[in-house]
Structure formats: structure tokens, C-alpha cells
Motif scaffolding. Structure first.
Motif, PDB file in Angstrom:
ATOM      1  N   CYS A   1       6.366 -27.506 -37.924  1.00 41.77           N
ATOM      2  CA  CYS A   1       5.878 -27.688 -38.142  1.00 41.77           C
ATOM      3  C   CYS A   1       4.046 -28.126 -37.953  1.00 41.77           C
ATOM      4  O   CYS A   1       2.897 -28.338 -38.233  1.00 41.77           O
ATOM      5  CB  CYS A   1       5.799 -28.575 -40.222  1.00 41.77           C
TER       6      CYS A   1
ATOM      7  N   HIS B   1       5.836 -32.927 -37.501  1.00 40.11           N
ATOM      8  CA  HIS B   1       6.857 -32.140 -37.973  1.00 40.11           C
ATOM      9  C   HIS B   1       8.160 -33.697 -38.312  1.00 40.11           C
ATOM     10  O   HIS B   1       8.555 -34.071 -39.552  1.00 40.11           O
ATOM     11  CB  HIS B   1       7.648 -31.104 -37.164  1.00 40.11           C
TER      12      HIS B   1
ATOM     13  N   MET C   1       7.726 -36.243 -41.906  1.00 38.71           N
ATOM     14  CA  MET C   1       8.239 -35.907 -43.573  1.00 38.71           C
ATOM     15  C   MET C   1       9.472 -35.575 -43.689  1.00 38.71           C
ATOM     16  O   MET C   1      10.023 -34.350 -44.391  1.00 38.71           O
ATOM     17  CB  MET C   1       7.266 -34.291 -43.532  1.00 38.71           C
TER      18      MET C   1
ATOM     19  N   CYS D   1      11.875 -32.265 -43.326  1.00 40.68           N
ATOM     20  CA  CYS D   1      11.559 -30.757 -43.398  1.00 40.68           C
ATOM     21  C   CYS D   1      12.014 -30.076 -42.126  1.00 40.68           C
ATOM     22  O   CYS D   1      12.301 -30.530 -41.111  1.00 40.68           O
ATOM     23  CB  CYS D   1      10.231 -30.975 -42.831  1.00 40.68           C
TER      24      CYS D   1
ATOM     25  N   GLU E   1      11.457 -26.963 -40.901  1.00 40.65           N
ATOM     26  CA  GLU E   1      10.785 -25.737 -39.512  1.00 40.65           C
ATOM     27  C   GLU E   1       9.792 -26.846 -39.506  1.00 40.65           C
ATOM     28  O   GLU E   1       9.013 -27.903 -39.858  1.00 40.65           O
ATOM     29  CB  GLU E   1      10.372 -24.780 -41.416  1.00 40.65           C
TER      30      GLU E   1
ATOM     31  N   HIS F   1       7.083 -24.837 -43.782  1.00 45.18           N
ATOM     32  CA  HIS F   1       7.691 -26.338 -43.670  1.00 45.18           C
ATOM     33  C   HIS F   1       8.885 -25.313 -44.058  1.00 45.18           C
ATOM     34  O   HIS F   1       8.643 -24.477 -44.916  1.00 45.18           O
ATOM     35  CB  HIS F   1       7.261 -27.133 -44.533  1.00 45.18           C
TER      36      HIS F   1
HETATM   37 CU   LIG Z   1       6.959 -29.405 -42.581  1.00 39.27          CU
END
Ligand SMILES: [Cu+2]
Length: 238
Positions: free
Chosen positions: A209, A213, A216, A205, A207, A170
Motif C-alpha cells: 500500500c 506498508h 501497519m 497489512c 496489500e 490495504h
Molecule cells: Cu496497508
């Protein structure tokens, strides 16, 4: 506070201010190079087209050639020093006053503060509406950014943020604080944070993930030391 949601957030940490000034300086150097190249090209075209005799002082002119070497080299060295100073500012604190652990989990953040005698852990998940759905602007405050339990930190403190992950990579990103740090499983990365003024700071976040995703967001509340102590005393979210 809420009006920030619709605009860009300003720089609210020492690191972010430094990065922003560096960005402006590089832009200025770019504009300066553009002007110099434009003037030089103008002179070359003017001298080669019409009045060659008038511009012959510019051909094989040693001092102009020297300038063409020294000025770009000087600007590169200048930028190298400035970027090196930014890198030093990004180094973790040698003696932080507070350490915060950030754990990336598919798909929420877990924040831990086990310092100053406190033991505070929260799971920070995206706020959902009454039907347990996300992504409805009218149903929750801070649409797509609001979380149930934000990270609460004091202002004007040398906070060492230690980030890691429990599953995939992340990235804990807060643009207005100049922070973007990868959370790698089995590894801890440190990033320094000094928040200059109280308020709410949001990020995402950064990246890719997994499936959720987008669910977050990073939501940080910076408060005065007294309020922060009260939040810590109230304890964890679970
Ligand atoms: Cu993430």
C-alpha cells in the motif's frame, strides 16, 4: 503471551479452525491420490515388464475402470461440499452482537466501535522507540508488531468487522483468526470474527500500500467482556 511471538499462532477462532480442518482434509485427499497413482503405476510397470500373464486381470478390467472414475469424482464432490461449508462460515453475520469498523489509512489503522452506546475511536500506529525510530528489536515490545493503541474486542461475541480504506487498497489480515480482507476505498467489506480465547493476535497489512506498508501491523487484544467495557469507557485515543 509473549512466547507466541517466536512461534506460530494457533487457530483461535471458529472460522480459522474450520479453514485449518479443511486444509488438513485436502492434504489427506492429496496423499490418498498420490498413493493410488503410485500403486497403479507400480502395477502397470510390473505387468508390462516381466510376468504379463500374472497381471492380465488388470487389463480392460471394468470394475477398476469404474473405480478410476467414481473415486476421483466422489473426492471432488466431497471437497466441494467441505469448501462450500467454509465459504458459508466466511459470510457476514446476519445478526452480529458487535460491529467494529476498520479503516486503512496510509500508514496506520483506525478502529471505530460505535455500538452498545460506546463511541470509541483509536489510531493504531506502529510503536517507535525513544528516538522515534522503528525496527529496533531491543527498544520496544512486540518488535515490528507492537502498536500504540491496539484494537480491543471481547471474546465469544459475534463481531462483524467492516473494513474499508481512505486512500489505497490495504488488507486487514489476522492469520490466527482466519481473516484476510481487502480494504477498498469507497467500499465496505464484512468479515465475521468470533475469538475463542483471550490473548493478543497479530497480523500485517497484506496489500502493498505504499512506502510505509511495513509499518501497519494489525494488533488485536481479545479480553473478557468486563475488561472490554472498561476499555470502552476510558474512551478514544485522541
Ligand atoms: Cu496497508
Amino acid at each position: 503471551m509473549f512466547k507466541f511471538f517466536c512461534t506460530f499462532m494457533g487457530c483461535q477462532s471458529y472460522l480459522c479452525l474450520k479453514l485449518f480442518h479443511y486444509f488438513l482434509m485436502v492434504c489427506a485427499v492429496g496423499v490418498w491420490i498420490f498413493c493410488m497413482v503410485s500403486v497403479s503405476l507400480g502395477v502397470i510397470f510390473a505387468s508390462s515388464s516381466s510376468d504379463r500373464f500374472h497381471f492380465r486381470g488388470y487389463h480392460h478390467n471394468n470394475s477398476i475402470e469404474l473405480m478410476g472414475i467414481v473415486l476421483p469424482a466422489a473426492s471432488l464432490i466431497f471437497m466441494a461440499f467441505a469448501s462450500y461449508r467454509c465459504l458459508i462460515t466466511m459470510e457476514p453475520f446476519k445478526s452480529p452482537s458487535l460491529t467494529v469498523k476498520v479503516l486503512g489509512v496510509q500508514w496506520y489503522w483506525q478502529y471505530e466501535i460505535q455500538d452498545w452506546g460506546y463511541d470509541w475511536t483509536v489510531e493504531s500506529r506502529l510503536k517507535k522507540n525513544a528516538f522515534g525510530e522503528v525496527g529496533f528489536q531491543d527498544s520496544v515490545d512486540w518488535w515490528l508488531y507492537g502498536v500504540d493503541y491496539p484494537l480491543v474486542v471481547p471474546i465469544n461475541q459475534k463481531i462483524q468487522v467492516v473494513v474499508t480504506s481512505s486512500d489505497v487498497i490495504h488488507s486487514w489480515a489476522l492469520p490466527s483468526l482466519g481473516i484476510k480482507m481487502d480494504c477498498v476505498p469507497g467500499m465496505s467489506n464484512c468479515v465475521p470474527m468470533v475469538i475463542l480465547s483471550p490473548g493478543v493476535y497479530t497480523g500485517m497489512c497484506s496489500e502493498l500500500c505504499g512506502a510505509n506498508h511495513s509499518q501497519m501491523p494489525v494488533f488485536v487484544e481479545a479480553v473478557s467482556l468486563d475488561i472490554w467495557r472498561d476499555v470502552m469507557k476510558k474512551g478514544s485515543s485522541f
